[in-house]
Design an enzyme around this catalytic site. Structure first.
Site, PDB file in Angstrom:
ATOM      1  N   ASP A  65      31.795  16.083  72.813  1.00  0.00           N
ATOM      2  CA  ASP A  65      32.874  16.018  73.969  1.00  0.00           C
ATOM      3  C   ASP A  65      32.740  15.848  75.392  1.00  0.00           C
ATOM      4  OD1 ASP A  65      35.559  18.174  72.633  1.00  0.00           O
ATOM      5  OD2 ASP A  65      33.773  18.558  72.045  1.00  0.00           O
TER       6      ASP A  65
ATOM      7  N   GLU B  52      39.392  16.654  80.097  1.00  0.00           N
ATOM      8  CA  GLU B  52      39.737  17.823  79.668  1.00  0.00           C
ATOM      9  C   GLU B  52      38.488  18.800  80.014  1.00  0.00           C
ATOM     10  OE1 GLU B  52      39.969  18.397  75.421  1.00  0.00           O
ATOM     11  OE2 GLU B  52      39.690  20.928  75.377  1.00  0.00           O
TER      12      GLU B  52
ATOM     13  N   ASP C 280      41.798  12.729  77.509  1.00  0.00           N
ATOM     14  CA  ASP C 280      40.867  14.360  76.609  1.00  0.00           C
ATOM     15  C   ASP C 280      39.831  13.224  75.757  1.00  0.00           C
ATOM     16  OD1 ASP C 280      40.495  16.256  74.706  1.00  0.00           O
ATOM     17  OD2 ASP C 280      42.849  15.775  73.930  1.00  0.00           O
TER      18      ASP C 280
ATOM     19  N   ILE D 178      38.076  14.520  73.053  1.00  0.00           N
ATOM     20  CA  ILE D 178      37.904  14.391  71.818  1.00  0.00           C
ATOM     21  C   ILE D 178      39.211  15.343  71.316  1.00  0.00           C
ATOM     22  CG2 ILE D 178      36.895  15.218  69.323  1.00  0.00           C
ATOM     23  CD1 ILE D 178      34.691  14.627  69.848  1.00  0.00           C
ATOM     24  N   ASP D 179      40.147  15.232  71.247  1.00  0.00           N
ATOM     25  CA  ASP D 179      41.664  16.139  70.922  1.00  0.00           C
ATOM     26  C   ASP D 179      41.462  15.903  69.348  1.00  0.00           C
ATOM     27  OD1 ASP D 179      44.216  16.957  71.190  1.00  0.00           O
ATOM     28  OD2 ASP D 179      45.161  15.258  70.179  1.00  0.00           O
TER      29      ASP D 179
ATOM     30  N   THR E 206      39.485  18.880  69.011  1.00  0.00           N
ATOM     31  CA  THR E 206      37.593  19.392  68.438  1.00  0.00           C
ATOM     32  C   THR E 206      37.668  19.915  66.935  1.00  0.00           C
ATOM     33  OG1 THR E 206      38.159  19.469  70.742  1.00  0.00           O
ATOM     34  CG2 THR E 206      35.923  20.336  69.468  1.00  0.00           C
TER      35      THR E 206
ATOM     36  N   HIS F  21      48.654  27.180  67.230  1.00  0.00           N
ATOM     37  CA  HIS F  21      48.713  26.040  68.113  1.00  0.00           C
ATOM     38  C   HIS F  21      50.668  25.622  67.945  1.00  0.00           C
ATOM     39  CE1 HIS F  21      44.340  24.535  68.300  1.00  0.00           C
ATOM     40  NE2 HIS F  21      44.468  25.091  68.721  1.00  0.00           N
TER      41      HIS F  21
ATOM     42  N   SER G  60      45.508  16.580  65.790  1.00  0.00           N
ATOM     43  CA  SER G  60      45.197  15.541  67.385  1.00  0.00           C
ATOM     44  C   SER G  60      46.217  14.900  67.110  1.00  0.00           C
ATOM     45  CB  SER G  60      44.071  14.912  67.069  1.00  0.00           C
ATOM     46  OG  SER G  60      43.800  13.319  66.235  1.00  0.00           O
TER      47      SER G  60
ATOM     48  N   LYS H 282      48.347  12.666  65.230  1.00  0.00           N
ATOM     49  CA  LYS H 282      49.598  12.391  64.693  1.00  0.00           C
ATOM     50  C   LYS H 282      50.647  11.396  65.141  1.00  0.00           C
ATOM     51  CE  LYS H 282      49.931  17.236  65.241  1.00  0.00           C
ATOM     52  NZ  LYS H 282      48.106  17.845  65.284  1.00  0.00           N
TER      53      LYS H 282
ATOM     54  N   ARG I 108      56.357  20.058  66.966  1.00  0.00           N
ATOM     55  CA  ARG I 108      54.975  21.561  67.680  1.00  0.00           C
ATOM     56  C   ARG I 108      55.957  22.328  68.871  1.00  0.00           C
ATOM     57  NH1 ARG I 108      49.701  20.323  69.192  1.00  0.00           N
ATOM     58  NH2 ARG I 108      49.109  21.436  70.774  1.00  0.00           N
TER      59      ARG I 108
ATOM     60  N   ASP J 162      47.419  16.054  76.022  1.00  0.00           N
ATOM     61  CA  ASP J 162      47.377  16.120  75.172  1.00  0.00           C
ATOM     62  C   ASP J 162      48.490  15.441  74.301  1.00  0.00           C
ATOM     63  OD1 ASP J 162      45.408  18.112  73.679  1.00  0.00           O
ATOM     64  OD2 ASP J 162      45.881  19.298  74.265  1.00  0.00           O
TER      65      ASP J 162
HETATM   66  N1  LIG Z   1      47.671  28.466  71.879  1.00  0.00           N
HETATM   67  C1  LIG Z   1      47.161  26.260  71.759  1.00  0.00           C
HETATM   68  N2  LIG Z   1      48.582  26.360  71.942  1.00  0.00           N
HETATM   69  C2  LIG Z   1      48.881  25.003  70.849  1.00  0.00           C
HETATM   70  N3  LIG Z   1      47.838  24.121  71.788  1.00  0.00           N
HETATM   71  C3  LIG Z   1      46.423  24.630  71.856  1.00  0.00           C
HETATM   72  C4  LIG Z   1      46.510  25.942  72.207  1.00  0.00           C
HETATM   73  N4  LIG Z   1      44.975  25.962  72.109  1.00  0.00           N
HETATM   74  C5  LIG Z   1      44.780  24.450  72.483  1.00  0.00           C
HETATM   75  N5  LIG Z   1      45.555  24.130  71.723  1.00  0.00           N
HETATM   76  C6  LIG Z   1      45.685  22.036  72.129  1.00  0.00           C
HETATM   77  O1  LIG Z   1      45.877  21.301  70.748  1.00  0.00           O
HETATM   78  C7  LIG Z   1      45.099  20.494  71.093  1.00  0.00           C
HETATM   79  C8  LIG Z   1      44.886  19.981  69.492  1.00  0.00           C
HETATM   80  O2  LIG Z   1      45.712  19.541  68.948  1.00  0.00           O
HETATM   81  P1  LIG Z   1      47.016  20.033  67.467  1.00  0.00           P
HETATM   82  O3  LIG Z   1      47.573  21.153  67.819  1.00  0.00           O
HETATM   83  O4  LIG Z   1      47.647  18.302  67.767  1.00  0.00           O
HETATM   84  O5  LIG Z   1      45.416  19.462  66.382  1.00  0.00           O
HETATM   85  S1  LIG Z   1      45.712  21.154  65.240  1.00  0.00           S
HETATM   86  O6  LIG Z   1      45.690  20.842  64.327  1.00  0.00           O
HETATM   87  O7  LIG Z   1      45.484  22.182  66.397  1.00  0.00           O
HETATM   88  O8  LIG Z   1      43.682  21.117  65.388  1.00  0.00           O
HETATM   89  C9  LIG Z   1      43.640  20.972  71.025  1.00  0.00           C
HETATM   90  O9  LIG Z   1      43.289  20.031  71.866  1.00  0.00           O
HETATM   91  P2  LIG Z   1      41.642  19.970  71.715  1.00  0.00           P
HETATM   92  O10 LIG Z   1      40.835  21.020  73.104  1.00  0.00           O
HETATM   93  O11 LIG Z   1      41.396  18.542  72.369  1.00  0.00           O
HETATM   94  O12 LIG Z   1      41.035  20.064  70.455  1.00  0.00           O
HETATM   95  C10 LIG Z   1      44.715  21.539  72.549  1.00  0.00           C
HETATM   96  O13 LIG Z   1      44.436  21.598  73.690  1.00  0.00           O
HETATM   97 MG   LIG Z   2      42.996  18.329  72.906  1.00  0.00          MG
HETATM   98 MG   LIG Z   3      39.884  17.858  73.756  1.00  0.00          MG
HETATM   99 MG   LIG Z   4      39.406  21.763  74.073  1.00  0.00          MG
END
Ligand SMILES: Nc1ncnc2c1ncn2[C@@H]1O[C@H](COP(=O)(O)OS(=O)(=O)O)[C@@H](OP(=O)(O)O)[C@H]1O
Ligand SMILES: [Mg+2]
Ligand SMILES: [Mg+2]
Ligand SMILES: [Mg+2]
Length: 396
Positions: free
Chosen positions: A48, A71, A158, A160-161, A163, A254, A278, A281, A297, A317
């Site tokens: 990342d 990020e 982002d 790495i979306d 992670t 999430h 990520s 989707k 979502r 995101d």
């Molecule tokens: N609590 C909470 N609620 C909602 N979303 C959150 C939460 N925490 C994190 N994130 C964000 O979710 C990103 C990951 O995306 P997704 O939810 O689509 O993928 S996953 O299936 O959950 O991995 C993830 O992106 P990355 O941090 O880049 O992986 C976060 O930005």
């Molecule tokens: Mg993300």
């Molecule tokens: Mg990320």
């Molecule tokens: Mg992250």
């Protein structure tokens, strides 16, 4: 017809491709100690940090005046500890290995209609073909600290979306968008683990890049740069309601997956949900992968363990994914049908949840969400319980 933001497209494609080459290499070599848990309990890896260093180095050379909303920041790499020092030197090594590679030159990029589009040509003045060293790369990571806002040009990144998806060998995406006056004008999403051909099992076909330019459609091309790569237009297919599947998060924390199931049942969607980490989707949505016709979502209720009540979606995101949906013929909004507002700073502020689908289906999903939430509220009240499963603000 000339495509706007042609230079921006070229730079963004080059930056995302280089970052994807980096993350793919790191995945094959990631060792213990190269992953940290951030203050919000989410993971972050050397990939990342170094992907953000690579993209920000390229952006800040190509467009020195453009601020970036990224990020990650370099605080965890600057701490005066042995662990931090090890992490920092790995990040610097990884980023420099990618940046030092000489610029690739392909004379032009064309799509299947022979429209000249941002190709994959790179230029040395984008910071390529040399090593930068620790101080410059940490500074580059921190160029992502911009607070955002309503006016002007800015990039969202982002590195790495997903992670968690990256760590488990699943889907993840490298996501970059250009905003002008809070409107997404360009979105580029690199998906190293997504097959290029819909519903293909992967293998040699893995690695797809998606580009959307406002008013000029959505396209896909292979993630690996090649002089022969043709861009293919992407249009969301029309699918009958009962043939759809919902595309949703893997992580239960999430998104309210149980509420998704009730919404699906209410509108007659029979397909099992497709769970994917990520913004891959959004890519799957616009191609109609696996029957997926709805991105859903919904915020998880409550602020306790496993709940994300009060969580505000981050603009990086959703920025490129939202334009990809619109340019492929879809509609995107929050769960109340309101437009996503990218002008409020680093988060989507008062937007709650995200819904994306073709127009007709989108309207039905929004209606069904409101009905399911009202039902859930009623149930909670009927049970006489003080704990609501859905926050009141959804129903406002
Ligand atoms: N609590 C909470 N609620 C909602 N979303 C959150 C939460 N925490 C994190 N994130 C964000 O979710 C990103 C990951 O995306 P997704 O939810 O689509 O993928 S996953 O299936 O959950 O991995 C993830 O992106 P990355 O941090 O880049 O992986 C976060 O930005
Ligand atoms: Mg993300
Ligand atoms: Mg990320
Ligand atoms: Mg992250």
């Amino acid at each position: 017809m000339p495509v706007p933001f042609s230079l921006e497209q070229q730079v963004a494609i080059a930056a995302v491709r280089r970052a994807c080459a980096l993350t793919t290499t790191v995945f094959n070599k990631l060792v213990a100690g190269e992953t940290l848990v951030k203050g919000d309990k989410s993971p972050v890896t050397v990939a990342d940090f170094s992907a953000q260093a690579v993209i920000n180095t390229i952006l800040s050379h190509a467009f020195p005046d453009d601020p970036i909303i990224g990020e990650e920041d370099s605080a965890d790499l600057r701490a005066p500890t042995k662990e931090s020092e090890l992490l920092r030197s790995r990040v610097v090594e990884l980023a420099d290995e990618i940046l030092v590679q000489p610029p690739l030159f392909f004379p032009r990029g064309v799509d299947e209609d022979e429209v000249v589009v941002g190709g994959s040509g790179e230029r040395p003045e984008w910071g390529l073909g040399r090593r930068w060293g620790a101080e410059a790369l940490l500074k580059a990571i921190d160029r992502g600290n911009y607070a955002g806002g309503r006016l002007g040009r800015m990039w969202t990144l982002d590195p790495i979306d997903g992670t968690k998806g990256f760590l488990r060998g699943g889907q993840y995406a490298v996501c970059l968008a250009l905003l002008v006056d809070a409107r997404v004008e360009l979105g580029v999403i690199g998906c190293p683990n997504l097959p290029q051909i819909t519903n293909d099992s992967g293998g040699d076909n893995k690695g797809a890049l998606f580009i959307a330019v406002r008013g000029h459609g959505a396209r896909q091309l292979p993630l690996s740069p090649s002089a022969l790569s043709t861009q293919v237009r992407v249009n969301m297919p029309h699918l009958a309601l009962h043939d759809l599947s919902f595309l949703e998060s893997v992580e239960k924390a999430h998104a309210a997956l149980d509420t998704n199931a009730r919404v699906a049942a209410r509108i007659g969607v029979r397909g099992a949900p497709v769970r994917m980490d990520s913004q891959a989707k959004y890519a799957a949505l616009v191609r109609g992968d696996g029957g997926g016709g709805v991105y859903l979502r919904l915020p998880v209720a409550g602020g306790g363990k496993g709940g994300n009540g009060g969580y505000q979606e981050k603009i990086w995101d959703h920025a490129p994914g939202s334009l990809l949906v619109e340019e492929a013929g879809g509609v995107i909004s929050d769960s109340r049908g309101r437009p996503l507002d990218f002008g409020l700073g680093r988060t989507l502020g008062e937007n709650f949840g995200v819904v994306a689908a073709r127009k007709e289906v989108h309207a039905q999903v929004i209606e069904a969400i409101q009905a399911v939430l009202a039902e859930t509220e009623g149930e909670a009240e009927g049970e006489g319980t003080a704990v609501r499963t859905v926050p009141n603000f959804w129903l406002r």
